[in-house]
Structures are given as C-alpha cells and as structure tokens.
Enzyme design. Sequence first.
Site, PDB file in Angstrom:
ATOM      1  N   TYR A  54      48.502  37.727  35.608  1.00  0.00           N
ATOM      2  CA  TYR A  54      49.781  37.412  36.248  1.00  0.00           C
ATOM      3  C   TYR A  54      50.908  38.244  35.668  1.00  0.00           C
ATOM      4  O   TYR A  54      50.741  38.905  34.639  1.00  0.00           O
ATOM      5  CB  TYR A  54      50.098  35.914  36.103  1.00  0.00           C
ATOM      6  CG  TYR A  54      50.587  35.518  34.718  1.00  0.00           C
ATOM      7  CD1 TYR A  54      49.730  35.492  33.621  1.00  0.00           C
ATOM      8  CD2 TYR A  54      51.930  35.203  34.497  1.00  0.00           C
ATOM      9  CE1 TYR A  54      50.189  35.141  32.358  1.00  0.00           C
ATOM     10  CE2 TYR A  54      52.397  34.855  33.228  1.00  0.00           C
ATOM     11  CZ  TYR A  54      51.518  34.827  32.165  1.00  0.00           C
ATOM     12  OH  TYR A  54      51.982  34.499  30.920  1.00  0.00           O
ATOM     13  N   LEU A 101      50.948  40.840  23.423  1.00  0.00           N
ATOM     14  CA  LEU A 101      51.208  41.362  24.762  1.00  0.00           C
ATOM     15  C   LEU A 101      52.198  42.518  24.631  1.00  0.00           C
ATOM     16  O   LEU A 101      53.192  42.393  23.906  1.00  0.00           O
ATOM     17  CB  LEU A 101      51.819  40.260  25.641  1.00  0.00           C
ATOM     18  CG  LEU A 101      52.002  40.697  27.093  1.00  0.00           C
ATOM     19  CD1 LEU A 101      50.680  40.577  27.839  1.00  0.00           C
ATOM     20  CD2 LEU A 101      53.068  39.877  27.782  1.00  0.00           C
ATOM     21  N   GLU A 120      53.193  37.090  17.669  1.00  0.00           N
ATOM     22  CA  GLU A 120      54.274  36.979  18.663  1.00  0.00           C
ATOM     23  C   GLU A 120      54.541  35.499  18.917  1.00  0.00           C
ATOM     24  O   GLU A 120      53.965  34.639  18.267  1.00  0.00           O
ATOM     25  CB  GLU A 120      53.886  37.711  19.949  1.00  0.00           C
ATOM     26  CG  GLU A 120      52.621  37.193  20.602  1.00  0.00           C
ATOM     27  CD  GLU A 120      52.210  37.962  21.854  1.00  0.00           C
ATOM     28  OE1 GLU A 120      53.056  38.609  22.486  1.00  0.00           O
ATOM     29  OE2 GLU A 120      51.024  37.873  22.206  1.00  0.00           O
TER      30      GLU A 120
HETATM   31  N1  PDD Z   1      55.775  35.578  29.114  1.00  0.00           N
HETATM   32  N2  PDD Z   1      54.175  37.601  24.741  1.00  0.00           N
HETATM   33  C1  PDD Z   1      53.661  36.627  25.493  1.00  0.00           C
HETATM   34  C2  PDD Z   1      52.481  35.873  24.981  1.00  0.00           C
HETATM   35  C3  PDD Z   1      54.255  36.315  26.741  1.00  0.00           C
HETATM   36  O1  PDD Z   1      53.726  35.343  27.501  1.00  0.00           O
HETATM   37  C4  PDD Z   1      55.395  37.033  27.169  1.00  0.00           C
HETATM   38  C5  PDD Z   1      56.068  36.774  28.485  1.00  0.00           C
HETATM   39  C6  PDD Z   1      55.892  38.054  26.335  1.00  0.00           C
HETATM   40  C7  PDD Z   1      57.092  38.884  26.721  1.00  0.00           C
HETATM   41  O2  PDD Z   1      56.769  39.816  27.716  1.00  0.00           O
HETATM   42  P1  PDD Z   1      57.874  40.378  28.714  1.00  0.00           P
HETATM   43  O3  PDD Z   1      58.997  40.870  27.889  1.00  0.00           O
HETATM   44  O4  PDD Z   1      57.165  41.473  29.426  1.00  0.00           O
HETATM   45  O5  PDD Z   1      58.293  39.243  29.618  1.00  0.00           O
HETATM   46  C8  PDD Z   1      55.253  38.316  25.132  1.00  0.00           C
HETATM   47  C9  PDD Z   1      56.243  35.306  30.448  1.00  0.00           C
HETATM   48  C10 PDD Z   1      57.721  35.414  30.623  1.00  0.00           C
HETATM   49  C11 PDD Z   1      55.659  33.985  30.908  1.00  0.00           C
HETATM   50  O6  PDD Z   1      54.485  33.779  30.658  1.00  0.00           O
HETATM   51  O7  PDD Z   1      56.359  33.176  31.539  1.00  0.00           O
END
Ligand code: PDD
Length: 285
Positions: A31, A202, A178
């Site tokens: 996703y 991620l 993270e």
């Molecule tokens: N989550 N690490 C994890 C485990 C995440 O689920 C997310 C983002 C990030 C940050 O990634 P980005 O900057 O590309 O949004 C890091 C999304 C927002 C979610 O699951 O709702």
Amino acid sequence: MQVYLNGQYLPEGEAFISPADRGFVFADGVYEVIHAYDGFLFCNDLHANRLARSMSELRIEPPADFDMAAIAAELIRANELQSGEATVYIQVTRGAAPRGHAFPASGTQPTVYGFAKPFESPAELRKIGCKAVTAPDERWLRCDIKSVSLLPNVMAKQNAVDAGAYETVLVREGNVTEGSSSNFAAIFDNEWVTAPLGNLILPGITREIVLKLCEKLSIRVAENFIPSDSLGGAKEAMILSSTMEVMPVTEIDGKSVGNGRPGPQTRRIQEAFQQWIQQDRAFQA
Ligand code: PDD
C-alpha cells in the site's frame, strides 16, 4: 465516498471484495498513503515508484494499465477534496484465489483498492511536540517493503496509545530503527542522525526530503543507527511521515528530549519542509 476498486470508481457501499482475497487471508499486499494539500498530491510520483518497488519485491504483477498517480488524482476529484488536506490510500493485493500459501495460478488478477478522505492535520501537536515510548521491534526483516501486513506496527501503535504517547519508537538489537508508522531522527552534536536505508526500515519519502533539506540548511547528516541507550543524549528528536510531516518528539519514555520543547533545528526543518511543499505545488501548478 467514491472509492476505486479494480478499474471502477463507485460508492464505498457498493465496493465488495472476495473473502478469498489474499489481502484478507494472508495480508498478501502492499500500500501507499499520500498526503494532499488543496488537491495537490505531494510526491505522488515517489509514492508510485515506491509502490512499484514493493510490488516488484513481492512479485505482485499490477494490472497492465495500472497508474497509481492517476487513480490518486481521480479519487481527490471524485470526492471533491480539492480544498483542505486529505489523504489517499492505495492498496494492491495478490488477488482472490483458493487458499494456499504459494502464489495463485498465473492470471489471477490483483485487487486494486483506493480511497481518499479529508485529513485532520496534527498541526497543533507539531507546534508543541509529542511524546514517544520505545518498544522492541518485532517486525519481519523486510521492513523496506510497504506491506499491509502491519500487525507488529498495530501492536506498537496501541502500545503508545496505552502509554499516553503518540508514537512508539522501535528498537532492534539495541538500535532504534523507526517509529511504528514513521521514520525517526535525532540531533546529536548538531548532527541529524537517522537509521540507514536497508531492510530494517521503510525508505520514507518524508525522510528522503528532510535529508535533502538538512543539506540545504547546512545541518550535518549521518545515516547511522542510534543506540537506544544513547537517546537520553539527544538534543532534539523527531518523527517523520507523509501524514505527521516533521513532528517534534519532546519526551521519550518519560524523559525530556533536550529542554522538553521542540528544538531550533527541528523548527528550521519544519519551516523548510513547508516551503518545499509550497514550491513543489507552485512548480506542478
Ligand atoms: N506510514 N515507517 C513506517 C513503518 C511507516 O508506516 C511510514 C508511513 C513511514 C514514513 O514514510 P513516508 O514518509 O513515506 O510516509 C516510515 C504511513 C503514513 C501509514 O502507514 O499510514
């Protein structure tokens, strides 16, 4: 609400998937979450690229005409979300097939589902900062894939909620990886430190942008693991995600980070991040 399902835009109440869908049975899917500002889908292409990579790593073949960025844009339009903030969610699973662990017969159509909804931005919290707690990182060893298999993340987020905190910062073998749904960074000796890319985090799009911003702002950066027992020495800390943006962390496990208020470098990064969004928006307009 109009959602997208396998090539069609339709009311949410008319969107049905099979109970045999592998997303439902095995969490066999990937996703993306994209943040929209007055209809402008921030980093839509980077999200599309990351989704393509996640699919490729799991050998999920998207439909021939699949165009994530176009679906996201149409969901914004169809739901009249051109003003204010919104999020778009896009999920692709390996499709519906008789249950069996191995991949289904070739030709099984993946399921593509997407929705958009208004987003209540945590803008106030971004001003004052949030609390975090630490907990063991119990996820698998391919955290670089944005899989819908999020049970450890769900448990970690609930752990934060139960502790009266906003996020759980995950620790694997003594190192911070993270957040449960965010990347984590901290400032030590005027250096912005965050875990390196690899299989343990991620590759966050917000993280990537903040890395570039730090360089612009002449803030030294290091992509190194932060030992959790050194967190007490951080001057500033922050969590990063498409929805949270740059969120200061002012307390970890009940102890203040720095003076317990969002620090000066975090403020500079927050400001630069807002400018980046505005410039990107103006450029795309
Ligand atoms: N989550 N690490 C994890 C485990 C995440 O689920 C997310 C983002 C990030 C940050 O990634 P980005 O900057 O590309 O949004 C890091 C999304 C927002 C979610 O699951 O709702």
